[in-house]
Design a protein around this motif. Structure first.
Motif, PDB file in Angstrom:
ATOM      1  N   THR A  14      44.054  38.207  42.696  1.00 20.92           N
ATOM      2  CA  THR A  14      44.057  39.395  41.841  1.00 20.92           C
ATOM      3  C   THR A  14      44.634  39.093  40.465  1.00 20.92           C
ATOM      4  O   THR A  14      44.458  39.883  39.538  1.00 20.92           O
ATOM      5  N   ILE A  15      45.291  37.924  40.317  1.00 19.57           N
ATOM      6  CA  ILE A  15      45.839  37.560  39.008  1.00 19.57           C
ATOM      7  C   ILE A  15      44.716  37.294  38.006  1.00 19.57           C
ATOM      8  O   ILE A  15      44.926  37.338  36.785  1.00 19.57           O
ATOM      9  N   LEU A  16      43.489  37.036  38.516  1.00 17.93           N
ATOM     10  CA  LEU A  16      42.363  36.813  37.614  1.00 17.93           C
ATOM     11  C   LEU A  16      41.962  38.087  36.872  1.00 17.93           C
ATOM     12  O   LEU A  16      41.264  38.019  35.866  1.00 17.93           O
ATOM     13  N   PHE A  17      42.374  39.246  37.389  1.00 17.54           N
ATOM     14  CA  PHE A  17      41.978  40.515  36.795  1.00 17.54           C
ATOM     15  C   PHE A  17      43.185  41.154  36.114  1.00 17.54           C
ATOM     16  O   PHE A  17      44.285  41.192  36.679  1.00 17.54           O
ATOM     17  N   ASP A  18      42.987  41.669  34.916  1.00 14.09           N
ATOM     18  CA  ASP A  18      44.049  42.451  34.290  1.00 14.09           C
ATOM     19  C   ASP A  18      44.097  43.824  34.948  1.00 14.09           C
ATOM     20  O   ASP A  18      43.233  44.198  35.743  1.00 14.09           O
ATOM     21  N   SER A  19      45.113  44.603  34.619  1.00  8.16           N
ATOM     22  CA  SER A  19      45.323  45.888  35.282  1.00  8.16           C
ATOM     23  C   SER A  19      44.155  46.848  35.042  1.00  8.16           C
ATOM     24  O   SER A  19      43.760  47.598  35.940  1.00  8.16           O
ATOM     25  N   HIS A  20      43.598  46.799  33.836  1.00  7.03           N
ATOM     26  CA  HIS A  20      42.477  47.687  33.521  1.00  7.03           C
ATOM     27  C   HIS A  20      41.242  47.328  34.362  1.00  7.03           C
ATOM     28  O   HIS A  20      40.602  48.214  34.951  1.00  7.03           O
ATOM     29  N   SER A  21      40.917  46.055  34.454  1.00  4.47           N
ATOM     30  CA  SER A  21      39.763  45.631  35.242  1.00  4.47           C
ATOM     31  C   SER A  21      39.977  45.912  36.726  1.00  4.47           C
ATOM     32  O   SER A  21      39.048  46.344  37.426  1.00  4.47           O
ATOM     33  N   LEU A  22      41.200  45.680  37.206  1.00  7.07           N
ATOM     34  CA  LEU A  22      41.486  45.923  38.614  1.00  7.07           C
ATOM     35  C   LEU A  22      41.355  47.405  38.948  1.00  7.07           C
ATOM     36  O   LEU A  22      40.852  47.780  40.020  1.00  7.07           O
ATOM     37  N   MET A  23      41.778  48.267  38.037  1.00  4.84           N
ATOM     38  CA  MET A  23      41.671  49.707  38.264  1.00  4.84           C
ATOM     39  C   MET A  23      40.199  50.130  38.329  1.00  4.84           C
ATOM     40  O   MET A  23      39.792  50.898  39.210  1.00  4.84           O
ATOM     41  N   ILE A  68      36.886  46.841  54.012  1.00  8.55           N
ATOM     42  CA  ILE A  68      37.638  45.832  54.772  1.00  8.55           C
ATOM     43  C   ILE A  68      37.473  44.466  54.113  1.00  8.55           C
ATOM     44  O   ILE A  68      38.439  43.700  53.979  1.00  8.55           O
ATOM     45  N   ARG A  69      36.263  44.146  53.680  1.00  8.25           N
ATOM     46  CA  ARG A  69      36.013  42.864  53.018  1.00  8.25           C
ATOM     47  C   ARG A  69      36.766  42.761  51.691  1.00  8.25           C
ATOM     48  O   ARG A  69      37.250  41.690  51.319  1.00  8.25           O
ATOM     49  N   PHE A  70      36.845  43.861  50.957  1.00  8.02           N
ATOM     50  CA  PHE A  70      37.470  43.845  49.636  1.00  8.02           C
ATOM     51  C   PHE A  70      38.932  44.293  49.684  1.00  8.02           C
ATOM     52  O   PHE A  70      39.518  44.575  48.622  1.00  8.02           O
ATOM     53  N   TYR A  71      39.527  44.346  50.885  1.00  3.95           N
ATOM     54  CA  TYR A  71      40.873  44.918  50.980  1.00  3.95           C
ATOM     55  C   TYR A  71      41.905  44.124  50.181  1.00  3.95           C
ATOM     56  O   TYR A  71      42.819  44.699  49.584  1.00  3.95           O
ATOM     57  N   SER A  72      41.781  42.796  50.167  1.00  6.24           N
ATOM     58  CA  SER A  72      42.755  41.979  49.424  1.00  6.24           C
ATOM     59  C   SER A  72      42.763  42.322  47.946  1.00  6.24           C
ATOM     60  O   SER A  72      43.793  42.228  47.276  1.00  6.24           O
ATOM     61  N   LEU A  73      41.619  42.727  47.421  1.00  9.02           N
ATOM     62  CA  LEU A  73      41.530  43.118  46.022  1.00  9.02           C
ATOM     63  C   LEU A  73      42.063  44.524  45.805  1.00  9.02           C
ATOM     64  O   LEU A  73      42.628  44.829  44.744  1.00  9.02           O
ATOM     65  N   LEU A  74      41.913  45.383  46.797  1.00 12.99           N
ATOM     66  CA  LEU A  74      42.301  46.790  46.652  1.00 12.99           C
ATOM     67  C   LEU A  74      43.749  47.054  47.013  1.00 12.99           C
ATOM     68  O   LEU A  74      44.281  48.118  46.675  1.00 12.99           O
ATOM     69  N   GLU A  75      44.398  46.124  47.680  1.00 12.90           N
ATOM     70  CA  GLU A  75      45.751  46.352  48.185  1.00 12.90           C
ATOM     71  C   GLU A  75      46.716  46.650  47.046  1.00 12.90           C
ATOM     72  O   GLU A  75      46.777  45.933  46.047  1.00 12.90           O
ATOM     73  N   GLY A  76      47.461  47.747  47.220  1.00 12.20           N
ATOM     74  CA  GLY A  76      48.476  48.118  46.240  1.00 12.20           C
ATOM     75  C   GLY A  76      47.958  48.911  45.059  1.00 12.20           C
ATOM     76  O   GLY A  76      48.743  49.264  44.169  1.00 12.20           O
ATOM     77  N   THR A  77      46.675  49.210  44.994  1.00  9.35           N
ATOM     78  CA  THR A  77      46.131  49.960  43.862  1.00  9.35           C
ATOM     79  C   THR A  77      46.306  51.468  44.089  1.00  9.35           C
ATOM     80  O   THR A  77      46.521  51.933  45.215  1.00  9.35           O
ATOM     81  N   LEU A  78      46.205  52.208  43.012  1.00 13.93           N
ATOM     82  CA  LEU A  78      46.348  53.667  43.088  1.00 13.93           C
ATOM     83  C   LEU A  78      45.222  54.304  43.890  1.00 13.93           C
ATOM     84  O   LEU A  78      45.424  55.316  44.574  1.00 13.93           O
ATOM     85  N   MET A  79      44.012  53.706  43.825  1.00 14.44           N
ATOM     86  CA  MET A  79      42.865  54.303  44.509  1.00 14.44           C
ATOM     87  C   MET A  79      43.032  54.307  46.032  1.00 14.44           C
ATOM     88  O   MET A  79      42.464  55.155  46.716  1.00 14.44           O
TER      89      MET A  79
END
Length: 576
Positions: free
Chosen positions: A176-185, A236-247
């Motif tokens: 997730t460090i590859l994505f900035d906060s805006h892109s991750l959101m 479930i597949r994308f959970y590692s990317l979504l973990e800890g996000t507001l969504m």
């Protein structure tokens, strides 16, 4: 070739592939490895087109379950659809549906996932409108348009993923460090929104009960392991990317509202298939709830267990509906256990598994999810919604059993009961076996080490108390006759029975607003000013100029002489 033989050939292929993939999954889960299979389709001038398929333990177990349920549904359909004139077309559409689901499960690439994702939407539309009438057409359109929202979100996710220079998501979701906060959101928003539309979470819940217009075997396949679970599988597949996000916190609130709303609406529903569909919606809320809490493995476990007993529920309901001439109102049934004892036994077993009866399939997953929720640091209101929804599950399940089996027969006097068809009953045996033993077997496979549960005994028994308490409440209200008076006098009956007006908001209200606005735009712009100033305006201008030029070219010698004198006069004026 006989239609029934054609169905059995396809079912045998599905059974064989299911067993093969299950054995592969058992070999993979022990060593925790993943297999990538790449097929080079063709190569032209150094440009190759290849497809990559991922076979890890998650995809293997899920594919095996999808193929197993598909095989039982195909055998079942051979008898259920025997009077249909287009039986071969039906089974080919179902096979295409299974193929697109397998493509979605095995894809490690966003583009290939999109093929399976869009294929599910397209084939599901063809299955929902299979019975060609106005109701099926409206239900199919609602299903297709609701899923198009998820398709657009997935396209946006692909467009945003292009900044990494690769469409494969597996190498990047851990970083997730590859994505900035805006892109991750943005990524978390579009991916979760896509999963919500496919799995019918609020406010996209209206299409799932509407999809009951499809044939009952299709409902058994769609509502157990294919279309509606695609959104859960994607998250479930994308959970590692979504973990800890507001969504994920937003998803937690929406999923708890979905399971509460669906359980409450099922108490007011009398259509047999829609009650089971609303229970599917409630269990999808439980899966999303578990995922949003931070337990994707429990969500996957409940997905597998739910598929077994929900497919069995639909197949049993299909026998009741098929043998009584297509009648689906549970108030007009009653006493089906006397006419269909074996099917009724399977139906009750699946209902108990849905309620979380100890040592059946649903018990292992639901109990683990409720215990994990009780041990987590969670909002008390959401936890109360989870407990109430669990009680509702037992209430509407026992209510369904009471109206269809425990009351006196209420069928039409001309109804002719037929003996239970062996081609419809035999497939239920395998699903029933999975509903009894599947929970224990998969819990040993997925959780080799027991989960640590640190709760007082009274709280540890919450799941069991909810199931038993819900059953007693259902017997008390519906068995004593007090519920009918209470429910009919309830002020918000229409609000609850219509799923908080979500079908109106999704269908009629949208049409009443968008269609007049579209007509106004069409008449004033598309067929008005844009036509006048655009294509037709240019056409009229060019036509007028060409007419002038044509008139000059066809004129007499006097016109040319007059034009020559005018040009000469203008030339003299400029010279002077």
């Amino acid at each position: 070739m006989n239609v029934l033989s054609f169905y059995h050939i396809i079912a045998s292929c599905f059974y064989f592939m299911s067993l093969s993939v299950l054995l592969l999954g058992l070999s993979v889960v022990g060593v925790q490895s993943s297999n990538f299979i790449e097929f080079n389709f063709f190569c032209i001038n150094g440009v190759s087109l290849s497809g990559v398929f991922l076979l890890d333990w998650i995809s293997c177990f899920f594919i095996s379950l999808v193929l197993f349920i598909s095989a039982t549904v195909v055998v079942y359909s051979g008898s259920y659809m025997s009077s249909d004139l287009n039986a071969n077309r039906f089974i080919l559409i179902v096979a295409g549906f299974v193929f697109t689901m397998v493509l979605l499960i095995t894809s490690p690439n966003l583009l290939s996932i999109l093929l399976g994702w869009d294929g599910l939407g397209l084939v599901s539309y063809a299955l929902v409108i299979y019975y060609q009438n106005s109701k099926s057409s409206a239900a199919g359109m609602l299903t297709a348009l609701s899923n198009r929202i998820g398709d657009v979100c997935f396209l946006l996710a692909i467009a945003w993923w292009m900044m990494l220079g690769d469409f494969s998501f597996l190498p990047y979701i851990q970083w997730t460090i590859l994505f900035d906060s805006h892109s991750l959101m943005i990524l978390s928003f579009v991916i979760i929104l896509a999963g919500m539309t496919k799995s019918a979470q609020i406010p996209f819940s209206a299409w799932l009960p509407a999809a009951m217009a499809a044939p009952t075997p299709v409902s058994a396949l769609v509502h157990s392991s294919t279309l509606v679970t695609a959104g859960v599988y994607l998250l479930i597949r994308f959970y590692s990317l979504l973990e800890g996000t507001l969504m994920l916190e937003v998803l937690l609130c929406l999923s708890s509202g979905t399971m509460f709303m669906a359980g409450l609406a099922a108490l007011y529903e009398y259509d047999l298939k829609k009650i089971i569909a609303l229970s599917t919606l409630s269990q999808l809320g439980v899966m999303m709830f578990s995922l949003a809490m931070g337990f994707p493995l429990l969500a996957f476990f409940h997905l597998l267990m739910h598929a077994l007993f929900k497919a069995l529920l639909f197949l049993c309901a299909g026998v009741f509906i098929h043998q009584v001439g297509g009648w689906q109102d549970i108030r007009s049934m009653g006493g089906v256990s006397f006419s269909f004892p074996l099917t009724s036994s399977y139906f009750n077993m699946a209902n108990l598994a849905l309620c979380g009866m100890p040592f059946l399939a649903g018990f292992y997953s639901k109990d683990a999810i409720i215990e994990s929720a009780l041990m987590s640091n969670m909002n008390s209101f959401i936890l109360i919604l989870l407990i109430i929804s669990t009680i509702f599950t037992a209430v509407y399940s026992i209510r369904l059993t009471y109206f269809s089996m425990l009351t006196l027969p209420s069928f039409n006097v001309l109804t002719n009961f037929l003996d239970e068809d062996i081609n419809m009953v035999n497939p239920m045996f395998f699903l029933g076996l999975g509903g009894i033993m599947g929970g224990a077997l998969f819990s040993w496979l997925l959780f080799p080490h027991p989960l640590l549960v640190s709760l007082p005994t009274s709280i540890k028994m919450t799941a069991l108390i909810c199931g038993v308490g819900g059953g007693f409440l259902s017997i008390l209200f519906f068995g004593g006759g007090a519920a009918s008076n209470y429910l009919s006098g309830y002020n918000y009956k229409n609000f609850i029975a219509m799923m908080w007006f979500l079908p109106l908001l999704s269908g009629q209200l949208t049409s009443k607003i968008n269609l007049p606005a579209g007509n106004l735009v069409s008449t004033s712009l598309d067929q008005g000013w844009l036509e006048k100033m655009g294509a037709q305006g240019v056409y009229q201008s060019v036509l007028l100029q060409s007419n002038y030029i044509s008139l000059l070219q066809k004129s007499s010698l006097k016109s040319y002489f007059f034009l020559f004198i005018c040009c000469l006069f203008l030339g003299l004026l400029f010279v002077v």
